[in-house]
Design a protein around this motif. Structure first.
Motif: not given
Ligand SMILES: [Zn+2]
Length: 272
Positions: A253-272
């Motif tokens: 569980x990470x923070x995407x950084x301040x220049x990327x989109x807000x993530x308090x409207x959805x969850x973003x996930x990434x797999x290998x």
């Protein structure tokens, strides 16, 4: 050809390519076809384009697996525990993921429904069908099939879970606002080049649903444990204030950084 007509056609090609990846090519082919057939009526040309676009979309569904991406279905049936938020996502070819991601979200949906019977897991933007490195705007990272956005689970103003529903009709931009004392790493920043949009003017239009904490928290915990161990999940983006409120933890569980989109409207996930 008139300069303006050429400019207009280039513009349409670019817009369709950005929005749907294969739509631009379908448009060029339809221009060629209508010219060969001598069709000049506007309505006829629109119809030909739509036919070409539908055919291209169908062919992409068939061909993408050979290139490592599979479509998530927009035709959710009775027993399905997972749905794509809107048929628009499929109509725009934004519903492609790697087989590993498909398996992960299918397993998440099953386990969510087992833990909370009658729960449908709603997914949003995936990736386009083809070409690694071709981003699904405005998500720069959704460019290789390994990324997927999952909607929050919501409850209505009376606190009852609403199944298969999101606050925003497309699942995005209905933000959970942090409270005064919450962790807000981007507070006070005035970035000019950023995709961290707040859309304050839009917020009053959304219904007064709130995040359903039990389900959303369980999903985050599932992702960071079962998802990471069994399905190669390597990253989850969600705003820190929600991670704290939902008591979710785990190194994925990470923070995407301040220049990327807000993530308090959805969850973003990434797999290998
Ligand atoms: Zn995303």
């Amino acid at each position: 050809m008139h300069f303006f007509r050429l400019f207009f056609r280039c513009f349409i090609f670019v817009v369709l390519t950005i929005l749907t990846q294969i739509g631009g090519m379908a448009y060029l082919l339809s221009l060629f076809a209508t010219r060969v057939m001598g069709m000049s009526r506007f309505s006829a040309r629109i119809l030909v384009f739509l036919l070409f676009y539908a055919a291209a979309t169908f062919l992409a569904n068939m061909a993408a697996p050979a290139f490592g991406r599979v479509p998530l279905s927009c035709f959710a049936g009775e027993g399905d525990k997972m749905m794509v938020r809107s048929a628009l996502y499929c109509a725009l070819n934004r519903n492609y993921v790697t087989p590993r991601m498909r398996d992960l979200v299918a397993a998440l949906s099953e386990d969510m429904d087992e833990k909370f019977p009658g729960t449908t897991t709603v997914v949003l933007d995936g990736n386009f069908p083809f070409i690694d490195g071709f981003p699904l705007l405005p998500h720069l990272s959704h460019a290789d099939g390994r990324k997927l956005d999952i909607a929050f689970y919501y409850k209505d103003a009376d606190g009852y879970f609403v199944d298969g529903v999101t606050r925003s009709p497309i699942g995005y931009f209905a933000f959970e606002q942090p409270r005064a004392g919450d962790e807000q790493p981007c507070e006070g920043r005035k970035d000019i080049i950023t995709t961290r949009w707040n859309f304050d003017w839009l917020q009053p239009f959304f219904p007064s649903y709130r995040i359903e904490e039990q389900r959303t928290g369980f999903a985050l915990q599932w992702l960071s444990t079962v998802g990471a161990k069994q399905f190669g999940l390597e990253k989850i983006f969600v705003e820190p204030h929600l991670r704290n409120a939902l008591a979710a933890s785990g190194e994925t569980i990470r923070f995407q950084g301040c220049r990327a989109a807000r993530h308090d409207d959805h969850i973003h996930i990434q797999v290998r």
